[in-house]
Design a protein around this motif. Structure first.
Motif, PDB file in Angstrom:
ATOM      1  N   MET A   1       0.863  -1.165   0.000  1.00  0.00           N
ATOM      2  CA  MET A   1       0.000   0.000   0.000  1.00  0.00           C
ATOM      3  C   MET A   1       0.911   1.230   0.000  1.00  0.00           C
ATOM      4  N   ARG A   2       0.604   2.152  -0.871  1.00  0.00           N
ATOM      5  CA  ARG A   2       1.382   3.372  -1.047  1.00  0.00           C
ATOM      6  C   ARG A   2       0.556   4.568  -0.583  1.00  0.00           C
ATOM      7  N   THR A   3       1.240   5.561  -0.019  1.00  0.00           N
ATOM      8  CA  THR A   3       0.587   6.812   0.352  1.00  0.00           C
ATOM      9  C   THR A   3       1.102   7.915  -0.557  1.00  0.00           C
ATOM     10  N   TYR A   4       0.202   8.723  -1.044  1.00  0.00           N
ATOM     11  CA  TYR A   4       0.546   9.866  -1.898  1.00  0.00           C
ATOM     12  C   TYR A   4      -0.042  11.114  -1.251  1.00  0.00           C
ATOM     13  N   ARG A   5       0.733  12.180  -1.241  1.00  0.00           N
ATOM     14  CA  ARG A   5       0.256  13.436  -0.659  1.00  0.00           C
ATOM     15  C   ARG A   5       0.147  14.501  -1.738  1.00  0.00           C
ATOM     16  N   PHE A   6      -1.057  14.996  -1.921  1.00  0.00           N
ATOM     17  CA  PHE A   6      -1.324  16.080  -2.866  1.00  0.00           C
ATOM     18  C   PHE A   6      -1.322  17.382  -2.083  1.00  0.00           C
ATOM     19  N   ILE A  19      -3.503  10.306   0.500  1.00  0.00           N
ATOM     20  CA  ILE A  19      -4.353   9.167   0.154  1.00  0.00           C
ATOM     21  C   ILE A  19      -3.489   7.904   0.135  1.00  0.00           C
ATOM     22  N   ALA A  20      -3.968   6.879   0.815  1.00  0.00           N
ATOM     23  CA  ALA A  20      -3.311   5.574   0.793  1.00  0.00           C
ATOM     24  C   ALA A  20      -4.303   4.598   0.166  1.00  0.00           C
ATOM     25  N   ALA A  21      -3.799   3.840  -0.782  1.00  0.00           N
ATOM     26  CA  ALA A  21      -4.654   2.897  -1.496  1.00  0.00           C
ATOM     27  C   ALA A  21      -3.817   1.712  -1.929  1.00  0.00           C
ATOM     28  N   TYR A  85      -8.752  -7.325 -14.479  1.00  0.00           N
ATOM     29  CA  TYR A  85      -9.424  -6.324 -13.659  1.00  0.00           C
ATOM     30  C   TYR A  85      -8.439  -5.769 -12.629  1.00  0.00           C
ATOM     31  N   ILE A  86      -8.513  -4.473 -12.419  1.00  0.00           N
ATOM     32  CA  ILE A  86      -7.681  -3.813 -11.423  1.00  0.00           C
ATOM     33  C   ILE A  86      -8.613  -3.038 -10.504  1.00  0.00           C
ATOM     34  N   LEU A  87      -8.614  -3.406  -9.236  1.00  0.00           N
ATOM     35  CA  LEU A  87      -9.444  -2.745  -8.237  1.00  0.00           C
ATOM     36  C   LEU A  87      -8.559  -1.787  -7.452  1.00  0.00           C
ATOM     37  N   ILE A  88      -8.839  -0.494  -7.555  1.00  0.00           N
ATOM     38  CA  ILE A  88      -8.134   0.500  -6.761  1.00  0.00           C
ATOM     39  C   ILE A  88      -8.954   0.681  -5.488  1.00  0.00           C
ATOM     40  N   SER A  89      -8.374   0.260  -4.392  1.00  0.00           N
ATOM     41  CA  SER A  89      -9.076   0.265  -3.114  1.00  0.00           C
ATOM     42  C   SER A  89      -8.476   1.352  -2.219  1.00  0.00           C
ATOM     43  N   VAL A  90      -9.246   2.400  -1.989  1.00  0.00           N
ATOM     44  CA  VAL A  90      -8.810   3.504  -1.135  1.00  0.00           C
ATOM     45  C   VAL A  90      -8.954   3.048   0.309  1.00  0.00           C
ATOM     46  N   TRP A 112      -1.706   9.403  -7.032  1.00  0.00           N
ATOM     47  CA  TRP A 112      -1.414   8.097  -6.432  1.00  0.00           C
ATOM     48  C   TRP A 112      -1.237   7.044  -7.517  1.00  0.00           C
ATOM     49  N   VAL A 113      -2.142   7.040  -8.489  1.00  0.00           N
ATOM     50  CA  VAL A 113      -2.059   6.063  -9.584  1.00  0.00           C
ATOM     51  C   VAL A 113      -0.769   6.252 -10.373  1.00  0.00           C
ATOM     52  N   ALA A 114      -0.416   7.488 -10.668  1.00  0.00           N
ATOM     53  CA  ALA A 114       0.815   7.747 -11.422  1.00  0.00           C
ATOM     54  C   ALA A 114       2.021   7.172 -10.688  1.00  0.00           C
ATOM     55  N   ALA A 115       2.074   7.357  -9.366  1.00  0.00           N
ATOM     56  CA  ALA A 115       3.183   6.808  -8.583  1.00  0.00           C
ATOM     57  C   ALA A 115       3.120   5.284  -8.511  1.00  0.00           C
TER      58      ALA A 115
END
Length: 144
Positions: A1-6, A19-21, A85-90, A112-115
């Motif tokens: 699980m990765r965290t991204y900060r906007f 956001i961590a997803a 299938y790819i499930l992006i789960s926040v 987050w997706v880009a990273a």
């Protein structure tokens, strides 16, 4: 699980959202979430507040912002990931209440997706109308 900060800091406003997803690759359609494209789905049913540890129930506007941001990058996901299938789960949101605007969910999940998928960074310029308080996001898209 990765965290991204906007984070956006301008003279008239600031936005911050972490956001961590996680991306879950599946061979059959997900049993949770909703499709954003034919292969990419979004699940935000079990989201927690990183600061308070409580569960967040996202409203329809917040979910719409997440779908919008994820929709901006699904083409990139589908180019680099061949899973059926790819499930992006926040999982977690880091919300600083004084800097929170639900509109920040869109560029946060796109970043987050880009990273997560090693895509080119998402270009999104943010402006705010001082009279209405409304945010505008310029995704750098050219009309076709």
């Amino acid at each position: 699980m990765r965290t991204y900060r906007f984070k956006v800091q301008k003279s008239g406003f600031g936005l911050f959202l972490g956001i961590a997803a996680e991306a879950i690759r599946l061979t059959t359609p997900p049993t949770t979430g909703a499709p954003v494209s034919d292969r990419v789905w979004l699940d935000a049913s079990e989201v927690h507040n990183a600061y308070y540890g409580n569960r967040l129930a996202l409203n329809e506007r917040e979910l719409a912002w997440l779908r919008l941001g994820l929709g901006k990058v699904t083409g990139g996901i589908e180019l680099v990931d061949t899973s059926p299938y790819i499930l992006i789960s926040v999982r977690t949101l880091q919300i600083v209440e004084v800097d929170y605007a639900e509109a920040a969910l869109a560029p946060a999940i796109a970043g987050w997706v880009a990273a997560e998928f090693s895509l080119a960074p998402v270009r999104c310029n943010v402006s705010r109308d001082t009279s209405t308080g409304q945010f505008t996001f310029d995704w750098g898209e050219r009309p076709t």
